[in-house]
Design a protein around this motif. Structure first.
Motif, PDB file in Angstrom:
ATOM      1  N   PRO A  80       0.828  -1.209   0.000  1.00 44.34           N
ATOM      2  CA  PRO A  80       0.000   0.000   0.000  1.00 44.34           C
ATOM      3  C   PRO A  80       0.864   1.261   0.000  1.00 44.34           C
ATOM      4  O   PRO A  80       1.754   1.416   0.830  1.00 44.34           O
ATOM      5  CB  PRO A  80      -0.800  -0.141   1.304  1.00 44.34           C
ATOM      6  N   TRP A  81       0.618   2.141  -0.962  1.00 47.59           N
ATOM      7  CA  TRP A  81       1.332   3.395  -1.161  1.00 47.59           C
ATOM      8  C   TRP A  81       2.810   3.212  -1.523  1.00 47.59           C
ATOM      9  O   TRP A  81       3.588   4.159  -1.475  1.00 47.59           O
ATOM     10  CB  TRP A  81       1.158   4.318   0.053  1.00 47.59           C
ATOM     11  N   GLY A 107      -3.641   2.840  -3.533  1.00 43.66           N
ATOM     12  CA  GLY A 107      -4.701   2.172  -2.797  1.00 43.66           C
ATOM     13  C   GLY A 107      -4.232   1.714  -1.430  1.00 43.66           C
ATOM     14  O   GLY A 107      -3.048   1.791  -1.093  1.00 43.66           O
ATOM     15  N   TYR A 108      -5.161   1.209  -0.642  1.00 42.04           N
ATOM     16  CA  TYR A 108      -4.846   0.752   0.714  1.00 42.04           C
ATOM     17  C   TYR A 108      -4.549  -0.749   0.762  1.00 42.04           C
ATOM     18  O   TYR A 108      -4.204  -1.271   1.824  1.00 42.04           O
ATOM     19  CB  TYR A 108      -5.995   1.102   1.660  1.00 42.04           C
TER      20      TYR A 108
END
Length: 221
Positions: free
Chosen positions: A106-107, A167-168
């Protein structure tokens, strides 16, 4: 004084010459069915020496494991690239193509980099990515887009480009490159992690930073 017909001949010769240079700016075209790489050959060529076709097997054209996610947890930038090039599939030798799987936490990012010998075409398999590339000087135009699952984006050869998972959850992309050995130059690593170091004075002027900041950055790479 060159006549009109002479000028046309010179122009045609110029076009042919430039076309030849463009044609030579890609991997060599194969002149036989295949040229499976012989990694043990002491001979050095632009590419790899061919193995005797009589001892070639199906395994020279095969690899597995691309379904396995890369280790993003130990990555400082939150991504992992699994490469499928001629080193992994000897049968790719002279075929001018390779493949990568890119996993993103994520990220996480695939940091700004270039492929000196290949154009890249990327497909998002899972998640949402922000991608982009920057055109050459003097415009340095930043072309960027958000991609969702199934979207495809092209990064032209040699241009600085990147991807970011916005997104997460985890994200996955598959990318094809038109070279058996496209190479990769990660900008931060190349500039601040050069061995031996690029002079801090040079980098301070280039990036408009003070020398201490440059030395701190170099220590990280």
């Amino acid at each position: 004084m060159v006549s009109s017909s002479g000028s046309k001949v010179l122009f045609i010769c110029f076009v042919i010459t430039m076309t030849s240079f463009v044609a030579l700016a890609t991997d060599n075209n194969p002149l036989q069915d295949f040229c499976v790489a012989d990694a043990n050959s002491p001979v050095l060529v632009n590419g790899l020496v061919c193995k005797d076709p009589k001892v070639v097997t199906e395994n020279d054209f095969f690899t597995s494991g691309l379904n396995v996610a890369g280790d993003t947890l130990s990555s400082k930038v939150g991504s992992a690239v699994t490469t499928v090039n001629v080193a992994r599939i000897p049968g790719l030798n002279t075929l001018g193509i390779s493949l990568v799987r890119i996993d993103f936490a994520p990220w996480g990012i695939n940091a700004p980099h270039t492929h000196p010998r290949a154009t890249e075409i990327l497909t998002v398999i899972k998640g949402t990515l922000r991608v982009g590339f920057v055109t050459s000087n003097p415009e340095n135009r930043h072309i960027t887009k958000v991609l969702n699952e199934g979207d495809v984006f092209v990064f032209p050869q040699g241009l600085v480009h990147y991807q970011q998972n916005i997104g997460y959850g985890n994200a996955v992309a598959i990318a094809g490159l038109n070279s058996q050995n496209p190479g990769v130059i990660t900008i931060a690593n190349a500039v601040f992690g050069a061995n031996p170091d690029i002079s801090a004075d040079i980098l301070a002027k280039a990036f408009q930073l003070n020398k201490n900041t440059v030395q701190e950055l170099q220590a990280r790479f």
